[in-house]
Design a protein around this motif. Structure first.
Motif, PDB file in Angstrom:
ATOM      1  N   UNK A 244      48.851  51.206  49.997  1.00 16.44           N
ATOM      2  CA  UNK A 244      47.723  51.926  49.429  1.00 16.44           C
ATOM      3  C   UNK A 244      47.132  51.309  48.180  1.00 16.44           C
ATOM      4  N   UNK A 245      47.633  50.158  47.757  1.00 17.21           N
ATOM      5  CA  UNK A 245      47.155  49.466  46.556  1.00 17.21           C
ATOM      6  C   UNK A 245      46.229  48.328  46.981  1.00 17.21           C
ATOM      7  N   UNK A 246      45.095  48.223  46.306  1.00 16.09           N
ATOM      8  CA  UNK A 246      44.131  47.163  46.623  1.00 16.09           C
ATOM      9  C   UNK A 246      44.518  45.874  45.909  1.00 16.09           C
ATOM     10  N   UNK A 247      44.599  44.782  46.647  1.00 16.12           N
ATOM     11  CA  UNK A 247      44.864  43.447  46.111  1.00 16.12           C
ATOM     12  C   UNK A 247      43.595  42.613  46.273  1.00 16.12           C
ATOM     13  N   UNK A 248      43.141  42.001  45.183  1.00 13.72           N
ATOM     14  CA  UNK A 248      41.922  41.209  45.196  1.00 13.72           C
ATOM     15  C   UNK A 248      42.208  39.776  44.757  1.00 13.72           C
ATOM     16  N   UNK A 249      42.016  38.826  45.683  1.00 13.41           N
ATOM     17  CA  UNK A 249      42.051  37.406  45.326  1.00 13.41           C
ATOM     18  C   UNK A 249      40.617  37.021  44.972  1.00 13.41           C
ATOM     19  N   UNK A 250      40.393  36.559  43.739  1.00 15.25           N
ATOM     20  CA  UNK A 250      39.034  36.474  43.187  1.00 15.25           C
ATOM     21  C   UNK A 250      38.623  35.048  42.816  1.00 15.25           C
ATOM     22  N   UNK A 251      39.182  34.052  43.485  1.00  8.96           N
ATOM     23  CA  UNK A 251      38.901  32.662  43.139  1.00  8.96           C
ATOM     24  C   UNK A 251      37.445  32.284  43.387  1.00  8.96           C
ATOM     25  N   UNK A 252      36.923  31.444  42.501  1.00  3.23           N
ATOM     26  CA  UNK A 252      35.705  30.689  42.795  1.00  3.23           C
ATOM     27  C   UNK A 252      36.107  29.417  43.536  1.00  3.23           C
ATOM     28  N   UNK A 253      36.852  28.539  42.842  1.00  2.17           N
ATOM     29  CA  UNK A 253      37.373  27.337  43.492  1.00  2.17           C
ATOM     30  C   UNK A 253      36.598  26.092  43.126  1.00  2.17           C
TER      31      UNK A 253
END
Length: 273
Positions: A244-253
């Motif tokens: 129920x927890x949101x995980x956000x991978x937020x890379x530009x790169x």
């Protein structure tokens, strides 16, 4: 008012640096920088100078590139390990950015019920198959040309190893998280993913996973009441839900990994509003 996040902006690359310079202003909003701004102090100064004029508040956590020690212009090495990290913290404070060494700040959007917790937790090579012994993990990765440059330019001084530094950071961070009020929810921010499962996306370089985190943090999202976990490092943008927890991978790169016509603003991830 919104809380945005981005990581791995790597402004040592000209296209990324120009995209940062072209970023519009968000004068009422906050921004999380989840590591890998660049490789030098000058790059961190530049990024924070640009971003502090565009956002009302900044949060920063170190990535592995930020912690690299590259040879100085006079041929001598610059600061290493913990000393390098503390210097980066000092630079952030000069620009008003909050770091893993500062008090956790409540998000005003929900009356202070959520706090933003920047973390500095490294890796300890535990993201590896059970069949690979710890003392053979680098050789195992080398079989597929996947050894991270950290082995040569990310030093752990005064700790005997990066794994030992990671263990110390985990202990320090847990003490701080345990001090939070039980009723508060938390936005956990770390450069490296807190769960090994996300390294399965490294299909082109699966043996890079040992440099991506520690299994010690696998349950932190539930243990410490996280509402969102923000991370980067993988250069594979994604949104996932675990327990129920949101995980956000937020890379530009790197420049080849994002569409430059969208600008950097097209890759800001909204975390809270």
């Amino acid at each position: 008012m919104k809380l945005y996040a981005i990581s791995d902006i790597h402004i040592g690359h000209d296209a990324n640096r120009e995209a940062l310079k072209a970023l519009p202003a968000y004068p009422e909003d906050w921004l999380i920088l989840a590591g890998d701004v660049g490789e030098t102090e000058e790059q961190l100064h530049f990024a924070l100078s640009e971003l502090s004029r565009r956002f009302a508040r900044l949060f920063w956590v170190p990535g592995n590139h930020d912690l690299w020690t590259l040879p100085g212009r006079d041929g001598r090495d610059e600061l290493r390990g913990e000393a390098k990290y503390q210097r980066l913290v000092q630079i952030c404070r000069e620009h008003g950015a909050l770091t893993p060494e500062d008090p956790y700040v409540p998000w005003p959007g929900d009356g202070g019920q959520t706090v933003i917790a920047p973390l500095f937790v490294l890796y300890d090579y535990s993201f590896r198959p059970a069949s690979v012994p710890l003392d053979q993990v680098v050789a195992w990765a080398a079989e597929q040309h996947s050894v991270c440059a950290d082995e040569y330019v990310l030093h752990a001084d005064p700790y005997p190893s990066r794994a030992a530094w990671c263990a110390a950071r985990c202990d320090y961070t847990e003490r701080r998280l345990q001090a939070l009020a039980p009723a508060q929810s938390v936005v956990l921010v770390n450069h490296f993913p807190l769960r090994q499962q996300f390294t399965r996306r490294l299909q082109r370089i699966p043996r890079f996973a040992p440099w991506c985190g520690t299994t010690y943090t696998e349950q932190w999202h539930t243990r410490y009441g996280a509402s969102v976990v923000v991370y980067g490092h993988l250069h594979i943008r994604a949104t996932d839900y675990v327990d129920g927890v949101r995980f956000e991978e937020v890379s530009l790169g790197y420049p080849r990994q994002w569409r430059q016509e969208r600008g950097m603003q097209g890759y800001l991830r909204e975390i809270l509003s």
